[in-house]
Design a protein around this motif. Structure first.
Motif, mmCIF file in Angstrom:
data_model
loop_
_atom_site.group_PDB
_atom_site.id
_atom_site.type_symbol
_atom_site.label_atom_id
_atom_site.label_comp_id
_atom_site.label_asym_id
_atom_site.label_seq_id
_atom_site.Cartn_x
_atom_site.Cartn_y
_atom_site.Cartn_z
ATOM 1 N N ILE A 48 0.770 -0.860 0.129
ATOM 2 C CA ILE A 48 -0.504 0.118 -0.034
ATOM 3 C C ILE A 48 0.834 0.956 -0.024
ATOM 4 O O ILE A 48 0.514 2.450 0.094
ATOM 5 N N ARG A 49 2.144 0.955 -0.296
ATOM 6 C CA ARG A 49 2.921 2.359 -0.414
ATOM 7 C C ARG A 49 4.051 2.470 -1.165
ATOM 8 O O ARG A 49 4.649 3.510 -1.805
ATOM 9 N N TRP A 52 2.882 4.223 -3.786
ATOM 10 C CA TRP A 52 2.940 5.473 -3.633
ATOM 11 C C TRP A 52 4.449 6.215 -3.687
ATOM 12 O O TRP A 52 4.784 7.857 -4.183
ATOM 13 N N ILE A 53 5.828 6.090 -3.408
ATOM 14 C CA ILE A 53 6.974 5.576 -2.895
ATOM 15 C C ILE A 53 7.692 6.357 -4.556
ATOM 16 O O ILE A 53 8.250 6.940 -4.890
ATOM 17 N N VAL A 54 7.102 5.076 -5.565
ATOM 18 C CA VAL A 54 7.756 5.239 -7.283
ATOM 19 C C VAL A 54 7.093 6.339 -7.834
ATOM 20 O O VAL A 54 7.931 7.170 -8.363
ATOM 21 N N ILE A 236 9.656 7.045 4.907
ATOM 22 C CA ILE A 236 8.611 6.403 5.187
ATOM 23 C C ILE A 236 8.757 4.844 4.255
ATOM 24 O O ILE A 236 8.344 4.585 4.956
ATOM 25 N N PHE A 237 9.967 4.636 3.358
ATOM 26 C CA PHE A 237 10.272 3.047 3.243
ATOM 27 C C PHE A 237 11.241 2.399 3.938
ATOM 28 O O PHE A 237 11.112 1.572 4.439
ATOM 29 N N PHE A 238 11.616 3.223 4.764
ATOM 30 C CA PHE A 238 12.184 2.147 5.470
ATOM 31 C C PHE A 238 12.438 1.198 6.302
ATOM 32 O O PHE A 238 12.288 0.301 6.530
ATOM 33 N N PHE A 331 -3.614 4.503 -2.932
ATOM 34 C CA PHE A 331 -2.753 3.533 -2.184
ATOM 35 C C PHE A 331 -2.799 2.126 -2.923
ATOM 36 O O PHE A 331 -2.145 0.977 -2.596
ATOM 37 N N GLN A 332 -4.746 1.514 -3.656
ATOM 38 C CA GLN A 332 -4.779 0.532 -3.708
ATOM 39 C C GLN A 332 -3.993 -0.107 -5.413
ATOM 40 O O GLN A 332 -5.019 -0.454 -5.641
#
Length: 879
Positions: A48-49, A52-54, A236-238, A331-332
């Motif tokens: 779900i994240r 968004w990060i990409v 956010i990703f770590f 996010f989906q």
């Protein structure tokens, strides 16, 4: 040797015997480490994240973010592997690895916050699961109460179920983990299958166009929005990359931790990284989409490089108003792209529940290991285990309570950064442990895992610290503050453990380097300090002697408590060796900064000579001999008195505990009380009073220096210095001014100066009679006998005092007796008397006459410190 506790072979044998006897369940590297690490690393972030990060960072920077996080975890994995293969690994995971490498101070501080972080992580993952379930309930319009309370209800039910699985035993928990991994792998495979299934108009309207080179090119660069940047997106990703210690945390339940931890951890990092990068580069969705199938591109319109426009859709209105679809908005995305959407939901469930289950098992295991070591004595209640696997049931209950508390009342969005920083602090210390052990060059550091480098580990530690601040600077500060507090607490409590840590090895290296560096420095009078050999025997036998010496050597000079064993050499050496550790431990326990040394010799005098010649190291050699007054000299054998008087050294202290001389005729109860007071008189804080210094001849100023050092100590700071010295009656004021000027030059504060003019007068008859009666049993009286008889007596009893000797030293004897009268007159109420020790050349003054001088000097006086020195410039430091 395994971590300084026992041999690895012994541990392995014992482990196998226990397993055969009790049916203990142990896991291999796949089920015990690989599965757990993969499940804990793969979390809801993947589903779900990541899209968004990409969208924010682009494919290029997105891959760099993944690789940067992987760098941190990979270096930590290498360090973990090195530490885990340096001897047998017991239960406790990160706590065990850090504590056995860096010692209980670091291990105890990080162990507690690591266990707490895992407990709160249970709540985080369960809430993530509950939120997903509530979203499904909302879609079907079946909310039970309201969204917040539904999350609490579902979270509570979930934690109870997970607790039941954990308490049922590690075997059931492992089976559940395997099932969850299978579901997770199917969900990931479902996503990749969905990317190649031809899309439909509905999905196209939501931005999904299968693999298109134009979409890949458009999404490759960054497009940060909403105030986001590279580091904020990385933060956010770590947390998605953490979880690499899931296998190490159950190290006590692994068949072969040394082989399983490196293999399982590193392979899990590789597989999960490949999966993350695979999902990131499988970008088939544009950043913004409206979701309206009617938003098609009009023939002939200018696309301005928009890949969606080139593919027939016009999402240009998303530039001016928010849209609900695309990488940046939905996010989906993975559910939409996948071949079968519900499988992604199942993957989310699997990821959250597996991570929650891993944390629910890890927290009690780590906490139990911490409590077993008794680092925090108040937590020993949680050390008890139950069942064949020694399950920490009490720890499970505590973890359950903590998780429930945060599910019901905590703001998880606030606590989440702190938890991430707790994990990162653990990673940083694991990396630092590997570096520290390598840097200390201890012969015991021989990890079987060779693919590590001490400087890479140090870089990893610094990188972890940097990432902590990138994620959340205030959470990093809180983490450091908590860790520092716990470190100070454990250091203060000094747990009685010895794990052969690299910290101990580095202490040795630093001490050795400092001692060698000191040998290259020439002695200088400015740096003179008393470095004492104290003839206490066993330290606990003469506490007053040790206490007064320790007062002026603590944090200031060397203090060695010495004992001489005489008798049959074999028995002496055996007795000496058996008591060395015990007596040094007594000094440490009683907070005496001193060493204990012992020697076996044919005689007491030879033993003292050996100690004076061989004690110390380099420049840290004793320059001062401290002995107590031999109060039983009258009844001792002549050889013992000769040995006592014959000891001499560069500087000499003799402490007369005259209080003891006054209690010989008391009743037993009163005697014991007085003896106790005498032995502890220098332990207690001295009240307001004086230290009287009788500086009778020039000894380089040592008689002044020692009292000055005492007055700067806490126990003696209320005592003032009073100076007594000899002088002429017609020059009293001049002598006072000279002495005051000298002391002012040396910057030594004093309360009063007294010039004693009648020091050379004859003593009164009673005092002299007492002295004569004291020496009477040791006189030869050769003048009353014929020459032949006198010569024979001299040969038979050479230690006796001859009439000629007594006459030759009559003036000096007068002086000692008179000095005692003056001491009683002026210093009877002093807290301590410091007195220049009478000088007598060996072989000129008989031993018994000299002992009589010493006893008459200290008769009926407070504790007296007699000093003799020949260092002529001791006080230059103060000039």
């Amino acid at each position: 040797v395994a971590n300084g506790e026992s041999t690895a072979g012994d541990e392995t044998t014992a482990s196998k015997e226990e397993e055969n006897k009790t049916g203990l369940v142990k896991f291999g590297w796949v089920k015990g480490v690989l599965v757990r690490c993969m499940l804990n690393i793969w979390g809801v972030m993947l589903f779900i994240r990541l899209s968004w990060i990409v969208g924010q960072a682009g494919i290029g920077l997105g891959v760099i973010i993944i690789l940067l996080a992987t760098m941190v975890t990979s270096i930590t994995g290498l360090s973990t592997s090195a530490i885990a293969t340096n001897g047998f690994v017991r239960g406790g995971g990160a706590y065990y690895l850090i504590s056995r490498s860096l010692g209980p101070e670091f291990g105890g501080s990080i162990g507690l916050i690591f266990a707490f972080a895992n407990a709160v992580a249970v709540a985080m993952y369960v809430v993530g699961f509950a939120e997903t379930v509530v979203e499904l309930l909302k879609e079907s319009d079946t909310i039970m109460v309201d969204e917040s309370n539904d999350i609490r209800i579902i979270g509570t039910i979930t934690v109870v179920c997970l607790l039941g699985i954990s308490v049922a035993g590690m075997e059931w928990e492992a089976k559940a983990q395997v099932i969850l991994l299978v579901v997770l792998l199917i969900a990931i495979a479902n996503f990749f299958i969905g990317t190649v299934i031809p899309t439909n108009n509905e999905k196209k309207a939501r931005g999904f166009f299968n693999y298109q080179a134009s979409i890949f090119a458009e999404n490759f660069g960054p497009d940060f929005r909403g105030g986001e940047g590279f580091f904020s997106v990385f933060a956010i990703f770590f947390p998605a990359a953490t979880g690499i210690l899931a296998g190490a945390n159950i190290s006590g339940d692994l068949k072969d931790p040394q082989g399983a931890i490196p293999k399982g951890t590193m392979l899990a990092i590789l597989i999960t990284t490949v999966a993350y990068i695979g999902v990131a580069i499988s970008s088939c969705v544009v950043r913004d989409a409206t979701g309206n199938i009617n938003d098609t591109a009009v023939s002939g319109m200018s696309c301005n490089g928009s890949s969606a426009c080139n593919l027939g859709y016009d999402f240009s209105r998303c530039r001016n108003q928010p849209c609900d679809y695309g990488l940046m908005n939905n996010f989906q995305v993975m559910s939409m792209v996948s071949g079968f959407g519900p499988l992604i939901t199942a993957g989310i469930f699997s990821a959250t529940l597996s991570s929650a289950l891993a944390s629910l098992v890890s927290a009690p295991k780590v906490f139990q290991a911490l409590c077993k070591d008794n680092v925090y004595k108040g937590l020993h209640f949680f050390a008890k285990g139950y069942g064949k696997n020694n399950e920490p049931i009490r720890g499970y209950v505590l973890t359950f309570v903590i998780a429930m508390a945060f599910i019901l009342i905590a703001e998880l969005n606030t606590i989440a950064p702190i938890i991430s920083n707790f994990f990162l602090a653990s990673y940083a210390l694991i990396n630092f442990s590997c570096f520290h052990a390598s840097y200390a060059k201890s012969p015991g550091w021989r990890p079987a895992f060779r693919y590590y480098n001490m400087w890479v580990s140090l870089f990893g530690a610094l990188l972890c610290c940097g990432v902590m601040f990138v994620i959340n600077w205030w959470a990093a500060l809180i983490t450091y503050a908590i860790e520092l507090f716990l470190y100070i607490y454990v250091t203060y409590k000094k747990p009685e453990v010895n794990w052969g840590s690299s910290t101990q090895a580095l202490y040795y290296i630093n001490a050795l380097d400092s001692a060698l560096a000191l040998t290259a420095v020439e002695d200088h009078v400015k740096n003179f300090r008393p470095q004492c050999i104290v003839l206490t025997g066993a330290p606990m036998i003469r506490p007053a002697l040790l206490d007064i010496t320790h007062t002026f050597t603590k944090n200031n000079g060397l203090c060695i408590c010495c004992e001489v064993y005489t008798g049959p050499r074999k028995l002496c050496v055996k007795e000496m060796n058996s008591g060395m550790a015990k007596k040094q431990a007594w000094l440490t326990k009683n907070k005496r900064k001193a060493f204990y040394a012992a020697v076996a010799a044919d005689s007491f005098r030879d033993g003292v000579k050996s100690l004076l010649q061989a004690s110390g190291l380099g420049r840290m050699k004793p320059n001062t001999l401290v002995i107590g007054f031999k109060k039983d000299w009258r009844n001792a054998a002549a050889s013992q008195v000769e040995n006592y008087v014959g000891k001499s050294f560069h500087i000499f202290f003799l402490i007369s505990e005259s209080t003891i001389n006054t209690i010989q005729s008391m009743h037993m109860g009163e005697f014991n009380q007085k003896l106790l007071e005498a032995s502890t008189q220098f332990k207690k804080k001295q009240g307001k009073g004086t230290i009287d210094i009788w500086w009778l001849f020039d000894d380089g100023g040592l008689t002044i220096l020692i009292p000055y050092i005492l007055t700067i100590r806490k126990k003696w700071k209320n005592c003032k210095l009073r100076i007594f010295t000899g002088g002429k009656a017609n020059r009293i004021e001049e002598e006072k001014l000279v002495m005051a000027s000298l002391l002012s030059k040396f910057r030594i504060k004093f309360a009063d100066i007294n010039i004693i003019c009648d020091i050379n007068m004859k003593p009164n008859k009673e005092s002299w009679k007492f002295f004569e009666e004291m020496i009477e049993p040791y006189r030869l009286h050769e003048s009353c006998k014929d020459i032949t008889t006198a010569e024979k007596l001299k040969q038979e009893t050479p230690w006796k005092i001859t009439d000629a000797e007594l006459e030759a030293f009559k003036e000096k004897s007068y002086r000692q007796v008179r000095l005692n009268e003056l001491l009683q007159e002026h210093s009877r109420a002093a807290n301590l008397i410091v007195l220049s020790l009478p000088v007598a050349r060996k072989g000129v003054v008989s031993d018994y006459l000299y002992m009589a001088w010493l006893e008459i000097l200290s008769k009926n006086l407070p504790p007296t410190l007699m000093v003799r020195g020949n260092h002529k410039n001791v006080l230059t430091f103060y000039s």
